[in-house]
Design an enzyme around this catalytic site. Structure first.
Site, PDB file in Angstrom:
ATOM      1  N   HIS A 106      -7.044   6.874  -3.026  1.00  0.00           N
ATOM      2  CA  HIS A 106      -7.872   5.885  -2.331  1.00  0.00           C
ATOM      3  C   HIS A 106      -7.162   5.184  -1.181  1.00  0.00           C
ATOM      4  CE1 HIS A 106      -5.629   2.879  -4.613  1.00  0.00           C
ATOM      5  NE2 HIS A 106      -6.195   1.940  -3.867  1.00  0.00           N
ATOM      6  N   ASP A 107      -5.818   5.199  -1.146  1.00  0.00           N
ATOM      7  CA  ASP A 107      -5.077   4.573  -0.044  1.00  0.00           C
ATOM      8  C   ASP A 107      -4.090   5.543   0.589  1.00  0.00           C
ATOM      9  OD1 ASP A 107      -6.142   2.042   0.301  1.00  0.00           O
ATOM     10  OD2 ASP A 107      -4.929   1.146  -1.285  1.00  0.00           O
ATOM     11  N   HIS A 121       1.236   1.341  -5.775  1.00  0.00           N
ATOM     12  CA  HIS A 121      -0.110   0.745  -5.867  1.00  0.00           C
ATOM     13  C   HIS A 121      -1.120   1.784  -6.331  1.00  0.00           C
ATOM     14  CE1 HIS A 121      -3.824  -1.298  -4.893  1.00  0.00           C
ATOM     15  NE2 HIS A 121      -4.111  -0.389  -3.976  1.00  0.00           N
ATOM     16  N   HIS A 163       0.839  -1.202   0.000  1.00  0.00           N
ATOM     17  CA  HIS A 163       0.000   0.000   0.000  1.00  0.00           C
ATOM     18  C   HIS A 163       0.874   1.252   0.000  1.00  0.00           C
ATOM     19  CE1 HIS A 163      -3.051  -2.937   1.500  1.00  0.00           C
ATOM     20  NE2 HIS A 163      -3.814  -2.235   0.677  1.00  0.00           N
ATOM     21  N   ASP A 209      -8.759  -1.537  -8.100  1.00  0.00           N
ATOM     22  CA  ASP A 209      -8.074  -1.813  -6.844  1.00  0.00           C
ATOM     23  C   ASP A 209      -7.606  -3.267  -6.752  1.00  0.00           C
ATOM     24  OD1 ASP A 209      -7.044  -1.108  -4.382  1.00  0.00           O
ATOM     25  OD2 ASP A 209      -8.889  -1.583  -3.309  1.00  0.00           O
TER      26      ASP A 209
END
Length: 820
Positions: A596-597, A560, A556, A721
């Site tokens: 998103h992360d 990514h 993560h 994802d």
């Protein structure tokens, strides 16, 4: 010599007078004048006495008519423009005379006589003030000496202001002696004037000039403004529209045409539209019949295969409508062509039996979660209601089912009871682990990824998570990477391919790939124009976002995020996505993919809940990390100390920003694996990728509702994802290695802190990937790729699955992560 021939017996003094006049009056042009007026100047030559007497009689008659009452016109007049009925307001006339004299008085009288509203001003400032307060249709500007240059400035100023181009400008130029040939009016046209009026104090001549302008130029400009409105309507039309002349040369295309064909306006305008027809698939008879009908000015309708830039030809329904000159004239000068995509009706997908998916080793996966009651053809004919105004949809469905059971005695009672029992559950879209597989190991794998195992530990306070900011790269250090080397540029040129190697970009950019690929993709999708920002703000924002990703995380991290962004952009280039979503939807998806992360600690939600972490307390153990990612994105972008330099949303309107924020948050929250099957089954229930088996009607109708768009966007980011296992095996293997390393670090920390285990052991990496594809990726990615008609990605996922499956019996991996 030519002038001497024309003046004949005129005295030399008259010739010298005319020569002096030519020296002072500039060459004026208008091509040709719309009317010719006789002046009151009398020629002193005795041969023209009879003509002068006639002029004198006409002048006396005009003076008598001037005593008649002024004609009152209605406030609005009706004008027909084809089928359009236009109500034209009373024309306003503005007189611009620096010095008021007999000419200005004549025009004032003419306006009153004709019933026009009229006002007079003297300076350029007064002209602009008058135009700001009221709309004027005709402006008369004094262009006689010595105010010639002032009139020219006023004319150019009016033409330079947007919205004033349709005003009719009339230049009053000095009178030319009767014996002289009229001069050209080209300079007046170049200034911006529409007409020229030779100086003439005769009131009737001024009235005739104003009436002619009102009946011709003013009405024509009104029709042009209506035509402009129609073109604005065509620009917003969802159906593809293009206009060609009788030779097939394209003169207009709307944005829907560009979206359908992939060609820009610059590519097609001025060129023949025949290149759009794919004769190999359409055949030669169809285009020839269409061209023959166009030559004869007749309507034509049929189906062709339309060439599409960069992709396969697209089947479209096409209608060609001739634009006739009149009711009795069959000569068509222009043709309007309407194109509609019918690929959904023509599609013959190899994956039509999507209820059963078979892998290469013979395993069969049945989509039991896709069970519905659609086959019962329920209709809302219920006479009973549980409440009047607050019935939820589920209550209405239950009422309808009970009504059907009461009205159909032959229907087995237990069937309706079972359906009602299913509908009463809280997890309508989540099938549960036991319904998917009976393998205990697979059930443990699924529960570990979706919910975590064990109970909350009594440990409180902070662990090492979310505190070691030393793993983040400082904002100032990122800025040194702005100048991309040639190797980076070469790598980015391949980002449109599905087998794009993001790890190569990671190595070239010193583990900071998100900045480079993020900038390229966002600029490609028009963020600079749509968000009204410059490149500097976008670069600062990307640098700030990437600095919040932890380089110590094996999975993560910003690599990514860059990989998810590249997958989302790949989906956005698909023509099905282009039909369903607009430019702002695409940007929302790309921004959500980037963020998103953000600030991910390398630990799962279950771990944070088990250690009573402050984020778990803040977000009530529900979608802890996903909520943090969304909140951190907007806090950093809009409320941090750097927000003035990095806020990419700063120039959006309040309404657009709210929609973008809502959409981005919705997508980031959708990456929570506990909601995996909810999103998947809602997508199947609302947007089915294939045609129904019993009908030929397409399952999707356009335009889509906001809920349907939201479902597509959530599915897109979810698929991006977890798209690793639909990549080529070489890339999928590297991603599997990284996620297992990160999960094993968490498992070790849980053992050290005596925490309940929240993840499976991951001792057998190939088997874990087989489980992941079997339980999560196969159905989700398969359904979305079917929807996008990307069968190549399904084939790639199948090949990757076969590689993993071949290692399940003879595992080449060992337990040591370093050796792996």
């Amino acid at each position: 010599r030519e002038i001497k021939k024309r003046v004949g017996s005129f005295k030399l003094s008259y010739y010298n007078e005319y020569k002096s006049y030519l020296r002072h009056v500039p060459c004026v042009t208008m091509g040709c004048t719309a009317s010719v007026h006789a002046t009151e100047n009398q020629c002193k030559d005795p041969k023209h006495k009879e003509y002068d007497n006639t002029i004198r009689i006409i002048t006396e008659q005009c003076k008598k008519e001037s005593d008649e009452p002024i004609v009152k016109q209605p406030d609005k007049r009706e004008i027909r423009f084809g089928p359009i009925k236009i109500c034209q307001e009373l024309s306003r006339v503005l007189l611009v005379f620096p010095v008021e004299d007999g000419q200005s008085e004549a025009f004032m009288w003419a306006c009153r006589k004709g019933g026009f509203m009229c006002s007079i001003v003297n300076t350029q400032e007064q002209v602009m003030d008058a135009l700001e307060k009221r709309k004027h249709h005709i402006i008369v500007i004094d262009m006689r000496l010595p105010v010639y240059s002032v009139g020219e400035q006023i004319c150019k100023k009016i033409r330079s202001v947007c919205g004033l181009q349709n005003i009719v400008l009339l230049a009053v130029s000095p009178a030319i002696p009767r014996w002289c040939e009229e001069l050209s009016v080209t300079p007046y046209l170049e200034m911006g004037f529409n007409r020229r009026f030779l100086e003439n104090h005769d009131r009737g001549a001024c009235l005739n000039e104003i009436l002619m302008i009102d009946s011709n130029e003013v009405r024509s400009n009104l029709k042009l403004s209506i035509a402009h409105t129609l073109f604005q309507l065509l620009d917003e039309c969802r159906e593809s529209v293009d206009i060609t002349d009788k030779t097939g040369i394209c003169t207009y295309v709307n944005p829907a045409f560009e979206k359908l064909t992939g060609f820009n306006k610059t590519d097609i305008l001025g060129n023949s539209t025949n290149v759009l027809i794919n004769e190999d698939k359409t055949g030669r008879d169809v285009p020839e019949g269409m061209r023959k009908n166009m030559e004869e000015g007749r309507y034509w309708e049929g189906m062709i295969y339309n060439n599409r830039k960069g992709t396969e030809p697209l089947p479209v329904d096409i209608k060609v409508l001739p634009v006739l000159d009149g009711e009795f004239n069959s000569n068509a000068m222009y043709f309007v062509t309407l194109r509609q995509d019918v690929s959904y009706q023509c599609k013959q997908c190899a994956h039509k039996n999507s209820s059963t998916r078979r892998m290469s080793n013979g395993r069969i996966r049945t989509e039991s979660s896709n069970t519905s009651i659609n086959s019962m053809s329920l209709t809302n004919n219920s006479s009973r209601r549980l409440s009047k105004q607050v019935d939820a949809p589920i209550i209405k469905i239950l009422t309808m089912l009970r009504t059907i059971q009461d009205s159909s005695p032959s229907l087995p009672p237990h069937l309706i009871d079972n359906i009602v029992a299913m509908l009463r559950t809280s997890e309508l879209y989540n099938p549960g682990s036991t319904s998917l597989t009976e393998d205990p190991e697979a059930i443990g794998f699924m529960d570990g990824l979706m919910e975590g195992r064990g109970t909350r530990s009594s440990i409180s306070g902070e662990t090492i998570l979310l505190t070691h900011r030393e793993s983040m790269v400082a904002f100032s250090n990122i800025m040194a990477l702005h100048t991309a080397p040639d190797k980076v540029k070469d790598n980015l040129s391949r980002r449109i391919e599905w087998d794009y190697d993001i790890f190569e970009l990671e190595a070239l950019t010193q583990r900071r790939p998100l900045f480079y690929i993020g900038f390229d993709i966002l600029v490609e999708f028009g963020i600079l124009n749509l968000f009204k920002i410059n490149e500097t703000i976008l670069k600062h924002w990307l640098s700030a976002i990437e600095s919040q990703y932890r380089v110590n995380n094996s999975y993560h991290n910003s690599t990514h995020a860059a990989d998810v962004l590249q997958a989302s952009a790949y989906y956005c280039r698909n023509y099905v996505m282009e039909k369903c979503l607009d430019a702002l939807d695409f940007l929302a998806l790309l921004i959500a993919s980037i963020c998103h992360d953000i600030d991910h600690p390398g630990r799962t939600n279950a771990f944070l809940c088990n250690v009573n972490h402050k984020l778990a307390i803040l977000y009530n153990d529900s979608a802890v990390l996903e909520s943090h990612h969304a909140a951190h994105t907007f806090k950093l972008t809009c409320q941090s100390e750097q927000s003035k330099n990095i806020n990419i949303f700063q120039n959006l309107s309040s309404d657009v920003f709210k929609l973008m924020r809502k959409s981005i948050i919705s997508m980031i929250l959708a990456t929570d694996m506990t909601q995996h099957f909810d999103h998947y089954n809602k997508f199947l229930a609302v947007i089915k990728p294939l045609n129904d088996s019993d009908t030929n009607e397409p399952a999707i109708t356009f335009p889509l509702s906001q809920e349907q768009k939201s479902l597509i966007l959530r599915m897109a980011i979810k698929c991006s994802d977890i798209s690793n296992q639909s990549r080529p095996y070489k890339l999928a293997k590297e991603w599997a290695h990284r996620i297992v390393l990160e999960y094993r670090d968490q498992i070790k920390e849980e053992k050290c802190k005596d925490l309940p285990p929240s993840l499976p052991s991951f001792d057998d990496i190939p088997k874990s990937q087989v489980y992941f594809i079997h339980i999560f990726a196969n159905d989700l990615l398969g359904a979305f790729y079917d929807f996008l008609e990307m069968t190549n990605l399904i084939d790639t996922m199948k090949q990757t699955f076969e590689c993993w499956d071949s290692y399940t019996d003879t595992n080449p991996y060992c337990d040591d992560p370093d050796k792996q």
